[in-house]
Design a protein around this motif. Structure first.
Motif, mmCIF file in Angstrom:
data_model
loop_
_atom_site.group_PDB
_atom_site.id
_atom_site.type_symbol
_atom_site.label_atom_id
_atom_site.label_comp_id
_atom_site.label_asym_id
_atom_site.label_seq_id
_atom_site.Cartn_x
_atom_site.Cartn_y
_atom_site.Cartn_z
ATOM 1 N N ILE A 33 75.384 -54.540 60.727
ATOM 2 C CA ILE A 33 75.909 -53.452 60.069
ATOM 3 C C ILE A 33 75.598 -52.142 60.770
ATOM 4 C CG2 ILE A 33 75.207 -52.021 58.139
ATOM 5 C CD1 ILE A 33 74.162 -54.676 56.488
ATOM 6 N N VAL A 159 73.166 -46.838 53.748
ATOM 7 C CA VAL A 159 73.494 -48.149 52.923
ATOM 8 C C VAL A 159 73.377 -48.222 51.443
ATOM 9 C CG1 VAL A 159 73.286 -50.667 53.250
ATOM 10 C CG2 VAL A 159 73.039 -49.182 55.319
ATOM 11 N N VAL A 164 74.655 -56.082 50.594
ATOM 12 C CA VAL A 164 75.173 -56.560 51.782
ATOM 13 C C VAL A 164 74.209 -57.355 52.537
ATOM 14 C CG1 VAL A 164 74.565 -54.431 52.859
ATOM 15 C CG2 VAL A 164 76.575 -55.768 53.756
ATOM 16 N N TYR A 165 72.982 -56.859 52.598
ATOM 17 C CA TYR A 165 72.118 -57.563 53.275
ATOM 18 C C TYR A 165 71.640 -59.213 52.899
ATOM 19 C CZ TYR A 165 70.731 -53.426 55.817
ATOM 20 O OH TYR A 165 70.839 -52.259 56.517
ATOM 21 N N LEU A 193 80.237 -56.310 52.734
ATOM 22 C CA LEU A 193 80.346 -55.440 54.053
ATOM 23 C C LEU A 193 81.620 -54.482 53.961
ATOM 24 C CD1 LEU A 193 79.259 -55.089 57.009
ATOM 25 C CD2 LEU A 193 80.914 -57.082 57.721
ATOM 26 N N THR A 196 80.508 -51.584 51.951
ATOM 27 C CA THR A 196 79.448 -50.854 52.803
ATOM 28 C C THR A 196 80.063 -50.170 53.708
ATOM 29 O OG1 THR A 196 77.615 -52.504 52.221
ATOM 30 C CG2 THR A 196 77.329 -51.052 53.893
#
Length: 223
Positions: A33, A159, A164-165, A193, A196
């Motif tokens: 990221i 973020v 997303v993580y 993603l 983000t």
């Protein structure tokens, strides 16, 4: 939100994942990221040494990309360096590796070094002629760095969501232990993603627009 919140999110789907392994998955996704979004997390000062072309950069905050680099002869004498590469130098200055001529650097390059520890070096051309005294001359680099986080650390405020993580960590675990769900988690991760990256791009400054001069450069001469 913290790294632990991301680990807890992974445990909703895969409670059997040990915290240490979950943290490893987090680090992989975090690095991706940071690199893709080009989150500018730090600057680094590099004091110059007469006759030394390359300088090892910080081993803790790994450089992913460099946006800009400046030489500072003093607090008021600043010059922007032109980015280059060893390939460009090989093609346009074939003898640069053997050339020991010194002067004021006008170009910089970033190069990974196969030294077993993943070192990243800043290179300067020409080779600096002066060593730093009381901090000058030096090179200041601005760019994206990757720093390994621990469970208690917050995720970067830019973020917008930990999803997303979490989806990325689920994808990595499925790749190792649950292959039937890899495509499912991969699709969800890609969706998160893109959201983000779109959010971060919408929050960051347009580099082509008029810019506010950074505080450290105010009232200083930039060549």
């Amino acid at each position: 939100m913290t790294v632990q919140d991301c680990i807890d999110g992974l445990h909703v789907t895969y409670p059997q994942v040990a915290d240490a392994l979950a943290l490893t998955y987090f680090q992989q996704i975090h690095r991706e990221i940071v690199a893709l979004a080009q989150i500018e997390t730090d600057s680094e000062d590099v004091p110059l040494v007469a006759g030394q072309r390359e300088y090892a950069l910080n081993a803790t905050d790994k450089v992913v990309s460099v946006r800009a680099a400046y030489t500072m002869k003093s607090a008021t004498d600043v010059a922007r360096l032109a980015p280059t590469s060893t390939d460009w130098l090989d093609e346009n200055r074939p003898t640069w590796r053997e050339d020991q001529q010194t002067g004021d650097p006008v170009r910089f390059y970033i190069e990974g070094v196969d030294a077993g520890g993943g070192e990243v070096h800043l290179g300067l051309d020409p080779i600096p002629a002066q060593s730093a005294v009381a901090g000058y001359p030096k090179v200041v680099i601005f760019g994206t760095t990757y720093q390994a986080l621990v469970a208690a650390d917050p995720i970067p405020g830019i973020v917008p969501s930990i999803r997303v993580y979490v989806e990325g960590m689920k994808r990595l675990y499925a790749s190792d232990r649950d292959p039937s769900r890899v495509d499912q988690w991969d699709a969800l991760y890609r969706t998160e993603l893109q959201r983000t990256l779109a959010s971060i791009n919408g929050s960051t400054e347009d580099l082509d627009a008029p810019r506010i001069v950074p505080a450290w450069m105010r009232n200083r001469r930039v060549e």
